[in-house]
Design a protein around this motif. Structure first.
Motif, PDB file in Angstrom:
ATOM      1  N   GLN A  81      77.844  12.983  24.302  1.00  0.00           N
ATOM      2  CA  GLN A  81      76.527  12.497  23.898  1.00  0.00           C
ATOM      3  C   GLN A  81      75.749  11.942  25.086  1.00  0.00           C
ATOM      4  N   ALA A  82      76.473  11.352  26.052  1.00  0.00           N
ATOM      5  CA  ALA A  82      75.813  10.814  27.235  1.00  0.00           C
ATOM      6  C   ALA A  82      75.217  11.915  28.102  1.00  0.00           C
ATOM      7  N   LEU A  83      75.793  13.102  28.030  1.00  0.00           N
ATOM      8  CA  LEU A  83      75.290  14.205  28.849  1.00  0.00           C
ATOM      9  C   LEU A  83      73.913  14.673  28.383  1.00  0.00           C
ATOM     10  N   GLY A  84      73.597  14.497  27.089  1.00  0.00           N
ATOM     11  CA  GLY A  84      72.331  14.980  26.555  1.00  0.00           C
ATOM     12  C   GLY A  84      71.115  14.464  27.302  1.00  0.00           C
ATOM     13  N   PRO A  85      70.892  13.133  27.312  1.00  0.00           N
ATOM     14  CA  PRO A  85      69.719  12.611  28.017  1.00  0.00           C
ATOM     15  C   PRO A  85      69.808  12.745  29.532  1.00  0.00           C
ATOM     16  N   LEU A  86      71.013  12.911  30.060  1.00  0.00           N
ATOM     17  CA  LEU A  86      71.179  12.987  31.511  1.00  0.00           C
ATOM     18  C   LEU A  86      70.878  14.373  32.055  1.00  0.00           C
ATOM     19  N   VAL A  87      71.452  15.396  31.451  1.00  0.00           N
ATOM     20  CA  VAL A  87      71.303  16.746  32.012  1.00  0.00           C
ATOM     21  C   VAL A  87      70.949  17.797  30.968  1.00  0.00           C
ATOM     22  N   GLY A  88      70.614  17.377  29.745  1.00  0.00           N
ATOM     23  CA  GLY A  88      70.141  18.336  28.760  1.00  0.00           C
ATOM     24  C   GLY A  88      71.099  18.584  27.613  1.00  0.00           C
ATOM     25  N   ALA A  89      70.553  19.071  26.513  1.00  0.00           N
ATOM     26  CA  ALA A  89      71.336  19.289  25.299  1.00  0.00           C
ATOM     27  C   ALA A  89      72.378  20.376  25.464  1.00  0.00           C
ATOM     28  N   ASP A  90      72.113  21.359  26.334  1.00  0.00           N
ATOM     29  CA  ASP A  90      73.082  22.445  26.520  1.00  0.00           C
ATOM     30  C   ASP A  90      74.419  21.909  26.998  1.00  0.00           C
ATOM     31  N   ALA A  91      74.379  21.034  28.004  1.00  0.00           N
ATOM     32  CA  ALA A  91      75.619  20.455  28.532  1.00  0.00           C
ATOM     33  C   ALA A  91      76.307  19.614  27.464  1.00  0.00           C
ATOM     34  N   LYS A  92      75.523  18.884  26.698  1.00  0.00           N
ATOM     35  CA  LYS A  92      76.105  18.044  25.646  1.00  0.00           C
ATOM     36  C   LYS A  92      76.884  18.891  24.644  1.00  0.00           C
ATOM     37  N   TRP A  93      76.278  19.979  24.161  1.00  0.00           N
ATOM     38  CA  TRP A  93      76.931  20.771  23.121  1.00  0.00           C
ATOM     39  C   TRP A  93      78.070  21.614  23.661  1.00  0.00           C
ATOM     40  N   LEU A  94      77.939  22.098  24.884  1.00  0.00           N
ATOM     41  CA  LEU A  94      79.055  22.812  25.496  1.00  0.00           C
ATOM     42  C   LEU A  94      80.262  21.894  25.633  1.00  0.00           C
ATOM     43  N   PHE A  95      80.020  20.674  26.093  1.00  0.00           N
ATOM     44  CA  PHE A  95      81.100  19.713  26.277  1.00  0.00           C
ATOM     45  C   PHE A  95      81.710  19.337  24.928  1.00  0.00           C
ATOM     46  N   LEU A  96      80.863  19.122  23.934  1.00  0.00           N
ATOM     47  CA  LEU A  96      81.343  18.727  22.612  1.00  0.00           C
ATOM     48  C   LEU A  96      82.168  19.831  21.961  1.00  0.00           C
ATOM     49  N   LEU A  97      81.695  21.083  22.058  1.00  0.00           N
ATOM     50  CA  LEU A  97      82.444  22.195  21.485  1.00  0.00           C
ATOM     51  C   LEU A  97      83.755  22.423  22.236  1.00  0.00           C
ATOM     52  N   GLY A  98      83.739  22.213  23.554  1.00  0.00           N
ATOM     53  CA  GLY A  98      84.978  22.313  24.326  1.00  0.00           C
ATOM     54  C   GLY A  98      85.982  21.267  23.889  1.00  0.00           C
ATOM     55  N   LEU A  99      85.508  20.041  23.670  1.00  0.00           N
ATOM     56  CA  LEU A  99      86.376  18.964  23.199  1.00  0.00           C
ATOM     57  C   LEU A  99      86.963  19.298  21.838  1.00  0.00           C
ATOM     58  N   TRP A 100      86.161  19.853  20.962  1.00  0.00           N
ATOM     59  CA  TRP A 100      86.617  20.226  19.614  1.00  0.00           C
ATOM     60  C   TRP A 100      87.718  21.284  19.689  1.00  0.00           C
ATOM     61  N   GLY A 101      87.470  22.344  20.463  1.00  0.00           N
ATOM     62  CA  GLY A 101      88.479  23.386  20.598  1.00  0.00           C
ATOM     63  C   GLY A 101      89.763  22.875  21.222  1.00  0.00           C
ATOM     64  N   ALA A 102      89.619  22.026  22.245  1.00  0.00           N
ATOM     65  CA  ALA A 102      90.801  21.473  22.901  1.00  0.00           C
ATOM     66  C   ALA A 102      91.607  20.611  21.944  1.00  0.00           C
ATOM     67  N   ALA A 103      90.918  19.816  21.130  1.00  0.00           N
ATOM     68  CA  ALA A 103      91.607  18.929  20.192  1.00  0.00           C
ATOM     69  C   ALA A 103      92.375  19.731  19.139  1.00  0.00           C
ATOM     70  N   VAL A 104      91.740  20.783  18.618  1.00  0.00           N
ATOM     71  CA  VAL A 104      92.396  21.597  17.580  1.00  0.00           C
ATOM     72  C   VAL A 104      93.621  22.316  18.147  1.00  0.00           C
ATOM     73  N   SER A 105      93.478  22.907  19.346  1.00  0.00           N
ATOM     74  CA  SER A 105      94.606  23.639  19.925  1.00  0.00           C
ATOM     75  C   SER A 105      95.761  22.702  20.256  1.00  0.00           C
ATOM     76  N   THR A 106      95.453  21.519  20.740  1.00  0.00           N
ATOM     77  CA  THR A 106      96.507  20.557  21.076  1.00  0.00           C
ATOM     78  C   THR A 106      97.212  20.050  19.829  1.00  0.00           C
ATOM     79  N   LEU A 107      96.452  19.816  18.777  1.00  0.00           N
ATOM     80  CA  LEU A 107      97.046  19.335  17.530  1.00  0.00           C
ATOM     81  C   LEU A 107      98.095  20.310  17.016  1.00  0.00           C
ATOM     82  N   GLY A 108      97.778  21.605  17.043  1.00  0.00           N
ATOM     83  CA  GLY A 108      98.740  22.599  16.573  1.00  0.00           C
ATOM     84  C   GLY A 108      99.972  22.686  17.453  1.00  0.00           C
TER      85      GLY A 108
END
Length: 440
Positions: A270-297
């Motif tokens: 969320q901090a990346l949004g106002p700093l460098v744009g929404a694209d970086a925010k959502w890329l980072f957030l989706l990466g975190l989501w995928g990483a969390a799901v794969s690690t959980l399994g």
């Protein structure tokens, strides 16, 4: 099992294509390593210390590949699970100590990883995190118990690949000072950085990754004839994919985040949004989501593997007892979504605690690879690398314990201290046992 003879006799390009088509077991280890706890440590390190801990990030990829290679050797040369090998060559007490060490580290991590998955799922969808905790626990139970290892391997390869792409893409929209980053390659641990350094290294060199390798290779049907494929698997997943992933996340965090930004699981994104744009925010957030799901399994299967092996059960879903262990491990992760507090600090602490238990697992693997448990003992170079890894992880674990105790002996710090002392005594005992045997 692969047609290893055909792969080895092919040309370089054909050999690489053949190996790439057979990859799998080490990607599950990579899925666990490339998880939210590692992201938390990388983000925290970058935000707090800038590029100062870049050397630890680089070290973690090489160290992760080395320890998986050693674990791979043990699994292929014995063609058995690590717990059974320990019981045969060291005894029941040592086997139970290894099981307890790994199950404790994986179990604590599972709860916090589930909290991360549920939190990110809630952020992306707007549905309550506690509902997501129950949903993901059921998905895990049905997927792992119903489809088994191949389901997890396919998901791990897909998710890790997507996660790497997401974080590398975010790197291109964030301004990085590569000149300043080069200064971070000089080894030093800033004041207060021992916990974070232990967390970064602990993401790649962790007892769960070390102990699971022999079981995932057995599930794939690999034997010592598949040595080349297994070595390629380790290099591609840990050295390349995990290394690129770690560098991308750390450089993004070190370039634009401040100590106040990564206060929650999605705070950094969320901090990346106002700093460098929404694209970086959502890329980072989706990466975190995928990483969390794969690690959980990936993390879910570790306790069932070790417990089933110790109890003499099968380690595939063909054995109903193992299947029910998988279901229990999956469902017991659901309460993690109900844990309060900021998850970033919890994730770093989980990895650091795991680092305390890791030197013992490394010592066990080195002992077995230099004993009559294997027909082809370790080379001198492999031993030097393994001992160096043992010393580095031991030093980081000691620094972490010292920082915990310096703040006063409470329930958590007292537990960490007792855990570290018990495993330290075990490592010394193992070294003494090996020395006596060599002299004899």
């Amino acid at each position: 099992m692969t047609d290893n003879a055909g792969v080895e006799s092919a040309g370089p390009a054909e050999r690489i294509r053949g190996y790439a088509g057979e990859m799998g077991p080490s990607w599950i280890a990579g899925a666990i390593a490339a998880g939210p706890a590692t992201i938390a440590s990388l983000v925290t390190g970058g935000a707090l210390f800038g590029y100062g801990l870049l050397w630890v990030v680089v070290l973690s990829a090489g160290a992760g590949a080395l320890v998986q290679y050693l674990s791979m050797r043990l699994g292929l040369l014995t063609e058995r699970g690590i717990v059974a090998v320990v019981e045969d060559h060291l005894g029941t007490t040592w086997a139970w100590l290894l099981v307890a060490d790994a199950v404790l580290a994986a179990g604590v991590a599972q709860l916090v990883i589930m909290k991360t998955v549920a939190t990110v799922s809630a952020t992306v969808t707007g549905v309550d995190a506690r509902i997501w905790g129950v949903v993901w626990a059921l998905v895990l139970a049905l997927g792992l118990a119903g489809r088994g290892y191949r389901f997890l391997e396919l998901a791990a390869k897909l998710l890790v690949s997507l996660v790497v792409v997401a974080f590398v893409a975010s790197l291109f929209v964030v301004p990085v000072d590569y000149g300043a980053a080069a200064g971070g390659l000089v080894p030093s641990v800033p004041s207060g950085g021992a916990l974070v350094a232990a967390g970064i290294l602990g993401g790649a060199v962790h007892i769960t990754l070390i102990t699971m390798q022999s079981y995932t290779m057995r599930s794939r049907g690999w034997t010592r004839d598949d040595y080349g494929t297994a070595a390629f698997d380790v290099g591609a997943s840990m050295l390349v994919a995990f290394g690129v992933y770690s560098l991308a996340i750390f450089l993004v965090a070190a370039s634009v985040l401040t100590p106040e930004d990564p206060s929650t699981a999605v705070g950094a994104a969320q901090a990346l949004g106002p700093l460098v744009g929404a694209d970086a925010k959502w890329l980072f957030l989706l990466g975190l989501w995928g990483a969390a799901v794969s690690t959980l399994g990936g993390n879910t299967i570790v306790p069932p593997f070790l417990l089933a092996d110790k109890l003499g059960w099968g380690t595939t879903i063909d054995d109903a007892r193992y299947r029910w262990l998988l279901v229990a491990a999956a469902l017991l992760s659901a309460p993690g979504a109900f844990i309060g507090g900021a998850v970033i600090g919890q994730l770093v602490l989980v990895l650091a605690v795991g680092t305390v238990g890791t030197p013992f697992a490394i010592a066990v693997v080195l002992y077995l690879l230099n004993s009559d448990a294997v027909s082809d003992r370790n080379s001198r170079l492999a031993n030097v690398g393994g001992v160096a890894l043992l010393l580095v992880t031991g030093a980081l674990a000691a620094n972490f314990v010292r920082e915990q105790v310096a703040g006063g002996i409470g329930p958590l710090s007292g537990f960490v201290l007792a855990f570290a002392v018990a495993l330290g005594v075990a490592i010394v005992g193992l070294g003494g046992k090996y020395a006596v045997e060599e002299v004899g």
